[in-house]
Design a protein around this motif. Structure first.
Motif, mmCIF file in Angstrom:
data_model
loop_
_atom_site.group_PDB
_atom_site.id
_atom_site.type_symbol
_atom_site.label_atom_id
_atom_site.label_comp_id
_atom_site.label_asym_id
_atom_site.label_seq_id
_atom_site.Cartn_x
_atom_site.Cartn_y
_atom_site.Cartn_z
ATOM 1 N N HIS A 283 -23.949 -5.062 -10.069
ATOM 2 C CA HIS A 283 -23.007 -6.162 -10.262
ATOM 3 C C HIS A 283 -23.730 -7.519 -10.161
ATOM 4 C CE1 HIS A 283 -19.449 -8.582 -9.899
ATOM 5 N NE2 HIS A 283 -19.695 -8.900 -8.647
ATOM 6 N N SER A 284 -23.711 -8.291 -11.263
ATOM 7 C CA SER A 284 -24.373 -9.613 -11.249
ATOM 8 C C SER A 284 -23.465 -10.637 -10.587
ATOM 9 C CB SER A 284 -24.631 -10.104 -12.669
ATOM 10 O OG SER A 284 -25.451 -9.211 -13.330
ATOM 11 N N VAL A 285 -24.029 -11.454 -9.708
ATOM 12 C CA VAL A 285 -23.277 -12.539 -9.078
ATOM 13 C C VAL A 285 -23.963 -13.848 -9.451
ATOM 14 C CG1 VAL A 285 -22.403 -13.476 -6.901
ATOM 15 C CG2 VAL A 285 -22.740 -11.002 -7.142
ATOM 16 N N SER A 286 -23.293 -14.656 -10.276
ATOM 17 C CA SER A 286 -23.873 -15.948 -10.668
ATOM 18 C C SER A 286 -23.955 -16.853 -9.452
ATOM 19 C CB SER A 286 -22.986 -16.649 -11.697
ATOM 20 O OG SER A 286 -23.124 -16.044 -12.942
ATOM 21 N N ALA A 287 -24.866 -17.812 -9.512
ATOM 22 C CA ALA A 287 -24.925 -18.823 -8.452
ATOM 23 C C ALA A 287 -23.716 -19.734 -8.614
ATOM 24 C CB ALA A 287 -26.197 -19.633 -8.595
ATOM 25 N N SER A 288 -23.361 -20.437 -7.541
ATOM 26 C CA SER A 288 -22.358 -21.496 -7.699
ATOM 27 C C SER A 288 -23.089 -22.713 -8.237
ATOM 28 C CB SER A 288 -21.725 -21.825 -6.355
ATOM 29 O OG SER A 288 -22.676 -22.460 -5.525
ATOM 30 N N LEU A 289 -22.347 -23.618 -8.838
ATOM 31 C CA LEU A 289 -22.983 -24.842 -9.330
ATOM 32 C C LEU A 289 -23.616 -25.602 -8.176
ATOM 33 C CD1 LEU A 289 -23.713 -26.866 -11.465
ATOM 34 C CD2 LEU A 289 -21.442 -27.877 -11.237
ATOM 35 N N GLU A 290 -22.954 -25.561 -7.024
ATOM 36 C CA GLU A 290 -23.509 -26.281 -5.869
ATOM 37 C C GLU A 290 -24.894 -25.742 -5.519
ATOM 38 O OE1 GLU A 290 -21.525 -27.830 -1.972
ATOM 39 O OE2 GLU A 290 -22.101 -25.763 -1.686
ATOM 40 N N GLN A 291 -25.051 -24.416 -5.515
ATOM 41 C CA GLN A 291 -26.359 -23.832 -5.207
ATOM 42 C C GLN A 291 -27.397 -24.233 -6.259
ATOM 43 O OE1 GLN A 291 -24.831 -19.844 -5.178
ATOM 44 N NE2 GLN A 291 -25.104 -19.628 -2.964
ATOM 45 N N ALA A 292 -27.022 -24.092 -7.528
ATOM 46 C CA ALA A 292 -27.962 -24.402 -8.613
ATOM 47 C C ALA A 292 -28.353 -25.881 -8.579
ATOM 48 C CB ALA A 292 -27.329 -24.039 -9.957
ATOM 49 N N TYR A 293 -27.375 -26.719 -8.296
ATOM 50 C CA TYR A 293 -27.606 -28.164 -8.241
ATOM 51 C C TYR A 293 -28.560 -28.519 -7.094
ATOM 52 C CZ TYR A 293 -26.572 -33.056 -7.169
ATOM 53 O OH TYR A 293 -26.682 -34.384 -6.874
ATOM 54 N N MET A 294 -28.340 -27.899 -5.924
ATOM 55 C CA MET A 294 -29.205 -28.167 -4.768
ATOM 56 C C MET A 294 -30.648 -27.789 -5.077
ATOM 57 S SD MET A 294 -27.488 -29.546 -2.440
ATOM 58 C CE MET A 294 -25.909 -29.707 -1.662
#
Ligand code: ADP
Length: 325
Positions: A283-294
């Motif tokens: 099961h793939s779990v995308s990052a949240s935008l907050e994580q990717a942004y950080m």
């Protein structure tokens, strides 16, 4: 479409915007992100002819803002919602804007209705709440029915209902083929609103990418893997760990499940197949935008708290909205 080519602004020794080259395309919502002081407002001000670039250019549908005869009909902007005369009513504020751009007064009543201010249209704007100011600012942006919208922090000060209303409004505008360029510090909201992202830090372009690509390629994106047999899971984890770019976590001791970062679900599925290991879940779990942004802006934060190591966000935790850059 908004076109930036080598757009640069210096204030003395400060390089506020440093050679930005990008296109903000029509038919989608493009989010504009960056830490405080990254140069977002300066960029928007240059697009709108309020600041003169030190170098490069900013064009709206191929033309500089300053050359437009009726700019309100070509680009709708919300930069500072409170920038209006407090003694004027919402309606007379918009009528003044409409008159100077050859727009009929009935359009003023139309946009007041759209933003939900029809009932308070004749009240002094000085008595408005921040949320009402924002709605009035958005009414001003929509006034000329422009093909391009530039909105700086439009959801700032709005209640959850208002935030959702802005989201639906800008998405509908983009679906009609308009160009929508908006900034926000609310990452969870941006994740729901924007199709594409432009991220800057210290005036420079850090990312110009579809939202989905950013989330899928983030180092925080992960894959959950389950097998029936703990020995199989341990063998698979061992093979994955052999690559130092891959991290494998074992929540609950890892008897039934591992969480893998650095490999896609397809790669893990293929590896398991080669090892003859039956998988019960992949099961793939995308990052949240907050994580990717950080991850993206690490090192570009001008006004960060000193010596505050960023906590790792545990797998499965709910990302919280951030209100500070
Ligand atoms: P953001 O909107 O991303 O928070 P700004 O565009 O407001 O960033 O600011 C970018 C940088 O330019 C900051 O370092 C800011 O201090 C500086 N800056 C912005 N406007 C001026 C100005 N009028 N005079 C001097 N420096 C400015």
């Amino acid at each position: 479409m908004i076109t930036l080519r080598g757009l640069t602004k210096r204030y003395g020794d400060t390089v506020a915007v440093d050679g930005l080259t990008l296109d903000v395309e029509e038919g989608r919502v493009t989010g504009f992100l960056g830490p405080n002081g990254a140069g977002k407002s300066t960029t928007m001000r240059m697009i709108l002819g309020l600041d003169r670039p030190t170098a490069g250019r900013a064009l709206i549908d191929g033309r500089p803002y300053a050359s437009m005869r009726h700019p309100v009909r070509e680009v709708g902007a919300l930069l500072d919602a409170k920038a209006l005369h407090p003694a004027r009513s919402a309606r007379s504020h918009l009528i003044a804007q409409a008159r100077s751009n050859g727009i009929p007064v009935r359009r003023v009543d139309e946009v007041l209705e759209t933003v939900g201010l029809a009932k308070v249209a004749r009240r002094r704007a000085g008595a408005f709440s921040l949320g009402m100011y924002q709605r009035l600012g958005i009414a001003g942006a929509l006034l000329g029915d422009p093909p391009v919208l530039i909105l700086d922090e439009p959801v700032n000060g709005l209640d959850p209902d208002g935030v959702r209303w802005v989201r639906e409004l800008v998405r509908a505008q983009a679906a009609q083929g308009r160009t929508v360029f908006l900034s926000s510090h609310l990452m969870s909201e941006m994740q729901l609103t924007a199709d594409r992202l432009v991220v800057i830090g210290r005036g420079r372009l850090l990312a110009d990418t579809p939202m989905a690509d950013l989330l899928a390629t983030s180092a925080s994106a992960s894959v959950r893997v389950r097998t029936a047999d703990p020995a199989d899971l341990s063998a698979l984890a061992g093979r994955l760990r052999a690559d130092e770019r891959v991290t494998v976590e074992s929540p609950g001791g890892g008897r039934n499940e591992i969480v893998v970062r650095g490999r896609t679900a397809a790669e893990i599925g293929d590896l398991a197949h080669r090892l003859g290991i039956p998988l019960h879940q992949l099961h793939s779990v995308s990052a949240s935008l907050e994580q990717a942004y950080m991850e993206l802006t690490e090192g570009s934060v001008e006004y960060g708290a000193a010596a505050s190591p960023r906590p790792r966000v545990p797998v499965g935790s709910v990302p919280t909205a951030t209100t500070e850059g």
